[in-house]
Scaffold this active site. Structure first.
Site, PDB file in Angstrom:
ATOM      1  N   HIS A 125      27.676  -7.986  43.689  1.00  0.00           N
ATOM      2  CA  HIS A 125      29.068  -8.027  43.224  1.00  0.00           C
ATOM      3  C   HIS A 125      29.748  -9.197  43.945  1.00  0.00           C
ATOM      4  CE1 HIS A 125      33.281  -6.640  43.042  1.00  0.00           C
ATOM      5  NE2 HIS A 125      32.912  -5.831  42.060  1.00  0.00           N
ATOM      6  N   ASP A 201      26.007  -3.094  50.794  1.00  0.00           N
ATOM      7  CA  ASP A 201      27.122  -2.787  49.920  1.00  0.00           C
ATOM      8  C   ASP A 201      26.832  -1.413  49.321  1.00  0.00           C
ATOM      9  OD1 ASP A 201      28.930  -2.457  47.924  1.00  0.00           O
ATOM     10  OD2 ASP A 201      28.639  -4.427  47.005  1.00  0.00           O
ATOM     11  N   GLN A 204      28.312   1.368  45.110  1.00  0.00           N
ATOM     12  CA  GLN A 204      27.725   2.200  44.052  1.00  0.00           C
ATOM     13  C   GLN A 204      26.837   3.288  44.643  1.00  0.00           C
ATOM     14  OE1 GLN A 204      28.408   2.113  40.799  1.00  0.00           O
ATOM     15  NE2 GLN A 204      29.782   0.369  41.026  1.00  0.00           N
ATOM     16  N   LYS A 227      35.268   5.292  44.299  1.00  0.00           N
ATOM     17  CA  LYS A 227      34.065   5.434  43.470  1.00  0.00           C
ATOM     18  C   LYS A 227      33.289   6.693  43.838  1.00  0.00           C
ATOM     19  CE  LYS A 227      33.380   0.428  43.037  1.00  0.00           C
ATOM     20  NZ  LYS A 227      33.772   0.031  41.690  1.00  0.00           N
ATOM     21  N   CYS A 369      32.145  -8.424  37.636  1.00  0.00           N
ATOM     22  CA  CYS A 369      32.251  -9.143  38.917  1.00  0.00           C
ATOM     23  C   CYS A 369      30.865  -9.479  39.472  1.00  0.00           C
ATOM     24  CB  CYS A 369      33.050  -8.347  39.947  1.00  0.00           C
ATOM     25  SG  CYS A 369      34.735  -8.029  39.426  1.00  0.00           S
TER      26      CYS A 369
HETATM   27  C1  LIG Z   1      28.424  -2.983  43.968  1.00  0.00           C
HETATM   28  C2  LIG Z   1      29.897  -3.151  44.183  1.00  0.00           C
HETATM   29  N1  LIG Z   1      30.338  -3.753  45.290  1.00  0.00           N
HETATM   30  C3  LIG Z   1      31.633  -3.914  45.563  1.00  0.00           C
HETATM   31  C4  LIG Z   1      32.585  -3.483  44.670  1.00  0.00           C
HETATM   32  C5  LIG Z   1      34.015  -3.696  45.013  1.00  0.00           C
HETATM   33  O1  LIG Z   1      34.673  -2.485  45.149  1.00  0.00           O
HETATM   34  P1  LIG Z   1      36.252  -2.478  45.308  1.00  0.00           P
HETATM   35  O2  LIG Z   1      36.805  -3.116  44.057  1.00  0.00           O
HETATM   36  O3  LIG Z   1      36.616  -1.039  45.430  1.00  0.00           O
HETATM   37  O4  LIG Z   1      36.578  -3.276  46.504  1.00  0.00           O
HETATM   38  C6  LIG Z   1      32.199  -2.855  43.499  1.00  0.00           C
HETATM   39  C7  LIG Z   1      33.191  -2.433  42.510  1.00  0.00           C
HETATM   40  O5  LIG Z   1      32.948  -2.402  41.325  1.00  0.00           O
HETATM   41  C8  LIG Z   1      30.819  -2.677  43.252  1.00  0.00           C
HETATM   42  O6  LIG Z   1      30.383  -2.066  42.146  1.00  0.00           O
END
Ligand SMILES: Cc1ncc(COP(=O)(O)O)c(C=O)c1O
Length: 411
Positions: A125, A201, A204, A227, A369
């Site tokens: 992401h 990260d 998910q 999430k 993203c």
């Molecule tokens: C794999 C992953 N990393 C990071 C993020 C970023 O999360 P946030 O928008 O809550 O900061 C997301 C959000 O979709 C994600 O799916």
């Protein structure tokens, strides 16, 4: 003893009562944000109705209660992750994105310099890419990518070469586009063998798989409460206490200092050093309730159930839409979670999502993203369906019905 009944989870979620375009809501966007159980909403209501005050500053009763709620959430996070160092290793941020910015701007800016390599992957992401590019611009670090194979997995065939000069490996536990679950323990062992640290990260993965920091043996973890059945506005950053102690503050202001004089400041010790200003207090009340709720369901149960759902959906998509709909992600449930990105032949993902909306089906069109990953597969966007513990096979029924209409309409 845990019990898991997705129908019961559904009845615990007020938003499940919504009717969209004359149809009951079919919520398949948990990868973007999960729906919120009533107990989470009530915990935040209770906080505002009975305990609201700013934290850490007051001496009166409700201020102490608010502080206990806030600090209690740190303990819930540590328990949820099996962080053996306890609550002192948990920093509250705004979201997973801010957690990565904290990692890059604090630890990265202090410990990385010109020529040091940060190894991320092509399936990250933007939250786990852009902060490293920013550090490249400010500190001259190199950003290197683990490629993704044609079968949607990390291509580790050249990993020893890729690890050369690496100071930090930073990879996702589970792709928000492909659903691929990455071999974090294996990567942690490799990183450590090369003298590097590893960040995960968990945005998910933490909501869909058991996360045990002892088993994973990683050094940093970042994720968002929203999430994992919790509220928006709260992120979690975890690192081991000895690493945290060496990290300088990222944001400055109230709440993060031990002392300030006309000459300068001394930062507080522990996680509050990274929590400048009034933090998201009500959200921590909701987060604790979300952790309790998930513990009641059992993360193993959630993972097993979502695997079944995903397997069913993948099989039926292949059977019913062969040649018309391509799944951008592993074709079976081996090391794969319930994120299903669809590429419908000749139909723009936004059009797909709009037709699906007519059936009350919520999916997300776009690049999610993850533009480098999209480019890797020659796509601008996909329509992504993603499951949560409240999803049912009947949600897949409606998805397939609506998808059939989209295919016919644009066919
Ligand atoms: C794999 C992953 N990393 C990071 C993020 C970023 O999360 P946030 O928008 O809550 O900061 C997301 C959000 O979709 C994600 O799916």
């Amino acid at each position: 003893m845990t019990s898991f009944d997705p129908q019961r989870v559904r009845t615990d979620i007020p938003l499940m009562r919504r009717v969209i375009n004359g149809r009951p809501i079919t919520y398949l966007d948990s990868g973007a944000s999960s729906l919120t159980p009533r107990t989470v909403i009530e915990a935040m209501d209770r906080y505002y109705e009975n305990h609201h005050a700013n934290v850490h500053r007051g001496v009166y009763q409700t201020a102490n209660e608010a502080t206990a709620i806030y600090e209690g959430a740190r303990e819930a996070a540590a328990r949820f992750l099996n962080a053996t160092g306890g609550s002192e290793e948990i920093v509250f941020t705004k979201n997973a994105t801010e957690s990565f910015n904290l990692l890059a701007r604090s630890w990265g800016a202090k410990f990385l310099s010109h020529g040091d390599v940060v190894l991320v992957s092509e399936m990250e992401h933007h939250a786990n890419i852009v902060p490293w590019f920013q550090l490249r611009d400010s500190h001259g670090v190199d950003v290197r990518f683990i490629p993704v194979s044609d079968d949607y997995r990390l291509d580790l065939s050249n990993i020893d070469e890729l690890m050369r000069g690496v100071k930090l490996v930073s990879v996702t536990g589970m792709s928000n586009v492909l659903g691929t679950i990455n071999p974090i323990r294996e990567l942690a062992d490799m990183a450590h063998a090369h003298g590097a640290l590893i960040a995960v990260d968990g945005a998910q993965s933490v909501a869909h798989l058991p996360t045990d920091l002892v088993d994973l043996d990683v050094d940093f973890m970042a994720f968002s409460a929203h999430k994992m059945l919790g509220p928006t506005g709260l992120g979690i950053f975890w690192t081991r206490a000895e690493i945290m102690e060496a990290m300088p503050p990222f944001l400055g202001g109230g709440g993060m200092i031990k002392d300030v004089s006309l000459d300068g400041y001394t930062p507080a010790s522990g996680p509050t050093r990274f929590e400048a200003g009034t933090p998201p207090i009500a959200q921590t009340a909701g987060f604790s309730a979300a952790v309790t709720y998930i513990e009641g369901l059992g993360m193993d149960n959630i993972a097993a159930y979502e695997k079944e759902l995903t397997g069913d959906a993948l099989t039926r998509l292949a059977l019913e839409f062969s040649g018309r709909v391509r799944v951008i992600g592993p074709a079976d449930t081996l090391d794969r979670g319930g994120v299903i990105s669809l590429d419908v032949d000749g139909v723009h993902p936004h059009d797909v999502a709009q037709v699906l909306d007519q059936f009350g089906v919520c999916v997300r069109p776009g690049h999610h993203c993850a533009k480098p990953l999209m480019r890797r597969f020659g796509l601008a966007a996909t329509a992504r369906a993603s499951f949560g513990p409240y999803s049912l096979v009947s949600d897949t029924d409606v998805l397939l019905e609506a998808l059939g209409h989209a295919v016919k309409m644009f066919g």
